[in-house]
Design a protein around this motif. Structure first.
Motif, PDB file in Angstrom:
ATOM      1  N   GLN A 280      32.665  48.898 -47.456  1.00  0.00           N
ATOM      2  CA  GLN A 280      32.924  48.426 -48.814  1.00  0.00           C
ATOM      3  C   GLN A 280      33.902  47.257 -48.832  1.00  0.00           C
ATOM      4  O   GLN A 280      33.851  46.424 -49.729  1.00  0.00           O
ATOM      5  CB  GLN A 280      33.500  49.573 -49.660  1.00  0.00           C
ATOM      6  CG  GLN A 280      32.532  50.714 -49.895  1.00  0.00           C
ATOM      7  CD  GLN A 280      31.335  50.282 -50.729  1.00  0.00           C
ATOM      8  OE1 GLN A 280      31.518  49.759 -51.825  1.00  0.00           O
ATOM      9  NE2 GLN A 280      30.145  50.489 -50.219  1.00  0.00           N
ATOM     10  N   TRP A 281      34.790  47.213 -47.863  1.00  0.00           N
ATOM     11  CA  TRP A 281      35.833  46.184 -47.867  1.00  0.00           C
ATOM     12  C   TRP A 281      36.393  46.047 -46.465  1.00  0.00           C
ATOM     13  O   TRP A 281      36.590  47.043 -45.767  1.00  0.00           O
ATOM     14  CB  TRP A 281      36.941  46.592 -48.841  1.00  0.00           C
ATOM     15  CG  TRP A 281      38.095  45.648 -48.963  1.00  0.00           C
ATOM     16  CD1 TRP A 281      38.215  44.606 -49.850  1.00  0.00           C
ATOM     17  CD2 TRP A 281      39.311  45.655 -48.207  1.00  0.00           C
ATOM     18  NE1 TRP A 281      39.430  43.980 -49.686  1.00  0.00           N
ATOM     19  CE2 TRP A 281      40.122  44.601 -48.685  1.00  0.00           C
ATOM     20  CE3 TRP A 281      39.801  46.452 -47.181  1.00  0.00           C
ATOM     21  CZ2 TRP A 281      41.388  44.328 -48.160  1.00  0.00           C
ATOM     22  CZ3 TRP A 281      41.058  46.193 -46.646  1.00  0.00           C
ATOM     23  CH2 TRP A 281      41.833  45.140 -47.145  1.00  0.00           C
ATOM     24  N   LEU A 282      36.633  44.816 -46.043  1.00  0.00           N
ATOM     25  CA  LEU A 282      37.218  44.560 -44.734  1.00  0.00           C
ATOM     26  C   LEU A 282      38.223  43.432 -44.881  1.00  0.00           C
ATOM     27  O   LEU A 282      37.928  42.401 -45.479  1.00  0.00           O
ATOM     28  CB  LEU A 282      36.114  44.189 -43.730  1.00  0.00           C
ATOM     29  CG  LEU A 282      36.508  44.000 -42.269  1.00  0.00           C
ATOM     30  CD1 LEU A 282      35.328  44.333 -41.363  1.00  0.00           C
ATOM     31  CD2 LEU A 282      36.969  42.575 -41.986  1.00  0.00           C
ATOM     32  N   GLY A 283      39.424  43.633 -44.364  1.00  0.00           N
ATOM     33  CA  GLY A 283      40.461  42.612 -44.480  1.00  0.00           C
ATOM     34  C   GLY A 283      41.153  42.373 -43.162  1.00  0.00           C
ATOM     35  O   GLY A 283      41.463  43.313 -42.428  1.00  0.00           O
ATOM     36  N   TYR A 284      41.399  41.111 -42.846  1.00  0.00           N
ATOM     37  CA  TYR A 284      42.136  40.733 -41.644  1.00  0.00           C
ATOM     38  C   TYR A 284      43.455  40.084 -42.041  1.00  0.00           C
ATOM     39  O   TYR A 284      43.478  39.144 -42.838  1.00  0.00           O
ATOM     40  CB  TYR A 284      41.315  39.760 -40.789  1.00  0.00           C
ATOM     41  CG  TYR A 284      42.089  39.244 -39.594  1.00  0.00           C
ATOM     42  CD1 TYR A 284      42.520  40.117 -38.602  1.00  0.00           C
ATOM     43  CD2 TYR A 284      42.416  37.905 -39.478  1.00  0.00           C
ATOM     44  CE1 TYR A 284      43.257  39.665 -37.526  1.00  0.00           C
ATOM     45  CE2 TYR A 284      43.139  37.430 -38.404  1.00  0.00           C
ATOM     46  CZ  TYR A 284      43.563  38.317 -37.418  1.00  0.00           C
ATOM     47  OH  TYR A 284      44.291  37.856 -36.344  1.00  0.00           O
ATOM     48  N   LEU A 285      44.553  40.581 -41.493  1.00  0.00           N
ATOM     49  CA  LEU A 285      45.867  40.022 -41.788  1.00  0.00           C
ATOM     50  C   LEU A 285      46.201  38.935 -40.780  1.00  0.00           C
ATOM     51  O   LEU A 285      46.437  39.207 -39.601  1.00  0.00           O
ATOM     52  CB  LEU A 285      46.946  41.111 -41.760  1.00  0.00           C
ATOM     53  CG  LEU A 285      46.740  42.302 -42.689  1.00  0.00           C
ATOM     54  CD1 LEU A 285      48.040  43.090 -42.814  1.00  0.00           C
ATOM     55  CD2 LEU A 285      46.250  41.881 -44.058  1.00  0.00           C
ATOM     56  N   SER A 286      46.227  37.714 -41.257  1.00  0.00           N
ATOM     57  CA  SER A 286      46.545  36.562 -40.434  1.00  0.00           C
ATOM     58  C   SER A 286      47.968  36.099 -40.770  1.00  0.00           C
ATOM     59  O   SER A 286      48.804  36.903 -41.170  1.00  0.00           O
ATOM     60  CB  SER A 286      45.515  35.452 -40.692  1.00  0.00           C
ATOM     61  OG  SER A 286      45.716  34.357 -39.835  1.00  0.00           O
ATOM     62  N   SER A 287      48.234  34.825 -40.614  1.00  0.00           N
ATOM     63  CA  SER A 287      49.587  34.303 -40.807  1.00  0.00           C
ATOM     64  C   SER A 287      49.546  32.893 -41.389  1.00  0.00           C
ATOM     65  O   SER A 287      48.619  32.119 -41.108  1.00  0.00           O
ATOM     66  CB  SER A 287      50.324  34.277 -39.467  1.00  0.00           C
ATOM     67  OG  SER A 287      51.517  33.533 -39.548  1.00  0.00           O
ATOM     68  N   THR A 288      50.560  32.557 -42.178  1.00  0.00           N
ATOM     69  CA  THR A 288      50.664  31.193 -42.703  1.00  0.00           C
ATOM     70  C   THR A 288      50.960  30.186 -41.599  1.00  0.00           C
ATOM     71  O   THR A 288      50.909  28.977 -41.836  1.00  0.00           O
ATOM     72  CB  THR A 288      51.760  31.099 -43.779  1.00  0.00           C
ATOM     73  OG1 THR A 288      53.013  31.535 -43.221  1.00  0.00           O
ATOM     74  CG2 THR A 288      51.418  31.947 -44.994  1.00  0.00           C
ATOM     75  N   SER A 289      51.240  30.665 -40.393  1.00  0.00           N
ATOM     76  CA  SER A 289      51.492  29.746 -39.278  1.00  0.00           C
ATOM     77  C   SER A 289      50.265  28.900 -38.947  1.00  0.00           C
ATOM     78  O   SER A 289      50.387  27.860 -38.294  1.00  0.00           O
ATOM     79  CB  SER A 289      51.925  30.527 -38.034  1.00  0.00           C
ATOM     80  OG  SER A 289      50.885  31.371 -37.572  1.00  0.00           O
ATOM     81  N   VAL A 290      49.076  29.322 -39.405  1.00  0.00           N
ATOM     82  CA  VAL A 290      47.865  28.542 -39.112  1.00  0.00           C
ATOM     83  C   VAL A 290      47.906  27.166 -39.774  1.00  0.00           C
ATOM     84  O   VAL A 290      47.187  26.252 -39.344  1.00  0.00           O
ATOM     85  CB  VAL A 290      46.586  29.291 -39.545  1.00  0.00           C
ATOM     86  CG1 VAL A 290      46.463  30.615 -38.804  1.00  0.00           C
ATOM     87  CG2 VAL A 290      46.526  29.492 -41.042  1.00  0.00           C
ATOM     88  N   TYR A 291      48.734  26.976 -40.806  1.00  0.00           N
ATOM     89  CA  TYR A 291      48.802  25.681 -41.488  1.00  0.00           C
ATOM     90  C   TYR A 291      49.556  24.636 -40.673  1.00  0.00           C
ATOM     91  O   TYR A 291      49.358  23.442 -40.879  1.00  0.00           O
ATOM     92  CB  TYR A 291      49.469  25.828 -42.855  1.00  0.00           C
ATOM     93  CG  TYR A 291      48.642  26.591 -43.862  1.00  0.00           C
ATOM     94  CD1 TYR A 291      47.443  26.076 -44.330  1.00  0.00           C
ATOM     95  CD2 TYR A 291      49.061  27.831 -44.345  1.00  0.00           C
ATOM     96  CE1 TYR A 291      46.670  26.778 -45.246  1.00  0.00           C
ATOM     97  CE2 TYR A 291      48.307  28.533 -45.267  1.00  0.00           C
ATOM     98  CZ  TYR A 291      47.108  28.007 -45.710  1.00  0.00           C
ATOM     99  OH  TYR A 291      46.351  28.703 -46.610  1.00  0.00           O
TER     100      TYR A 291
END
Length: 333
Positions: free
Chosen positions: A130-141
């Protein structure tokens, strides 16, 4: 909506293409990844909602506790027997998972089988996700010299860890597109909360690590209280949007030394006379080389407010740190 508990559908892994075409390896995630599953045709059974969390770390445990208080069943992974025991004492189902160790039981064997891309696709398709979430980081900017950035800005990661998170984002988005599941990416600022904050660092009165000292050279640092991460994730569960990116930060990107000075003032106000060491902020500030970078970026949180309806519990570091210290017992007693 009825949800299916997922003890035998461990379908969330960090994908990294190996030397052999079509084969992906399982890597330990720097941030948790969550899935929510539907019971499908057995909705009348009235089973509780269920969440599977790969990586029950700081954020994962807070989210699990939050969901459990609302009647959810939560299953998560950890990497040792001692951590598994602690999670079970907290009332969570837990599985030991280490990609570098031999896989002995049925669940871990299933994880090993999921190294194959096509089999992974098959498992995801059949999982009623129903839902899938990946926690990334603002460091990608990367570094935008203090400018404001939002989800429309093209990422330009400059460190190995940021590039790894960018690759993980792309891997999950491509896979989700292939199998037709909904995935959201959450780019988190610096995470803090009870037991993990500037207040806690100051109370320890220990020397800062090398990485902590280097972070003082940034003029702007975006951060987010763990409670606001949890409410954002729950809001997304109610309003899933396939392939959407969300910046999860507070309203007040501020210099790290400013945050530490405020935290120290809170400690001295509540427990006067107990701090004897030099301010962590003063220590780090004295070690910043002349001409060191003070740029970084300021990250906008507009999307989580307008699209998910999030109203931050702690919109500034001041409100977040005050909340932490108000609930803290005397550490010097």
């Amino acid at each position: 909506m009825e949800i299916w508990r997922l003890p035998y559908q461990p379908a969330v892994i960090h994908l990294r293409r190996g030397q052999t075409s079509g084969i992906y390896s399982i890597k330990t995630l720097p941030f948790p990844l969550y899935i929510k599953c539907s019971q499908g045709n057995e909705s009348s059974s009235k089973k509780p909602d269920s969440m599977f969390i790969l990586g029950m770390g700081f954020v994962g445990k807070f989210l699990a506790a939050d969901l459990k208080s609302s009647g959810w069943e939560v299953t998560g992974t950890c990497t040792s027997t001692s951590r598994k025991k602690k999670l079970e004492e907290m009332g969570f189902h837990s599985l030991i998972f280490d990609s570098n160790e031999p896989l002995n039981n049925g669940v871990q064997c299933a994880l090993q089988m999921l190294r194959h891309k096509e089999l992974l696709k098959e498992r995801l398709k059949g999982g009623n996700l129903q839902w899938l979430g990946y926690l990334s980081s603002t460091s990608v900017y990367g570094d935008f010299s203090g400018a404001w950035v939002d989800e429309e800005f093209p990422p330009r990661p400059t460190t190995e860890s940021a590039r790894a998170r960018m690759a993980a984002e792309e891997g999950w988005l491509h896979l989700a597109c292939d199998v037709g599941v909904t995935v959201q990416i959450f780019r988190l600022g610096g995470i803090y909360g009870p037991g993990r904050s500037a207040v806690d660092t100051i109370l320890k009165q220990e020397p800062l690590s090398k990485s902590q000292k280097m972070r003082f050279s940034r003029h702007y640092t975006s951060r987010i209280h763990v409670a606001d991460i949890c409410q954002t994730l729950k809001a997304s569960i109610q309003r899933p949007s396939a392939g959407k990116m969300y910046n999860v930060v507070d309203d007040d990107p501020a210099p790290r030394e400013q945050v530490f000075k405020f935290a120290r003032s809170l400690v001295e106000e509540k427990w006067p006379g107990h701090l004897t060491s030099k301010s962590s902020a003063e220590e780090a500030e004295s070690l910043i080389p002349q001409g060191a970078s003070r740029g970084a970026k300021r990250v906008s949180n507009k999307c989580i407010k307008t699209e998910l309806g999030v109203r931050l519990l702690y919109p500034t570091y001041e409100s977040g740190l005050r909340s932490i210290i108000e609930r803290m017992e005397n550490p010097f007693g």
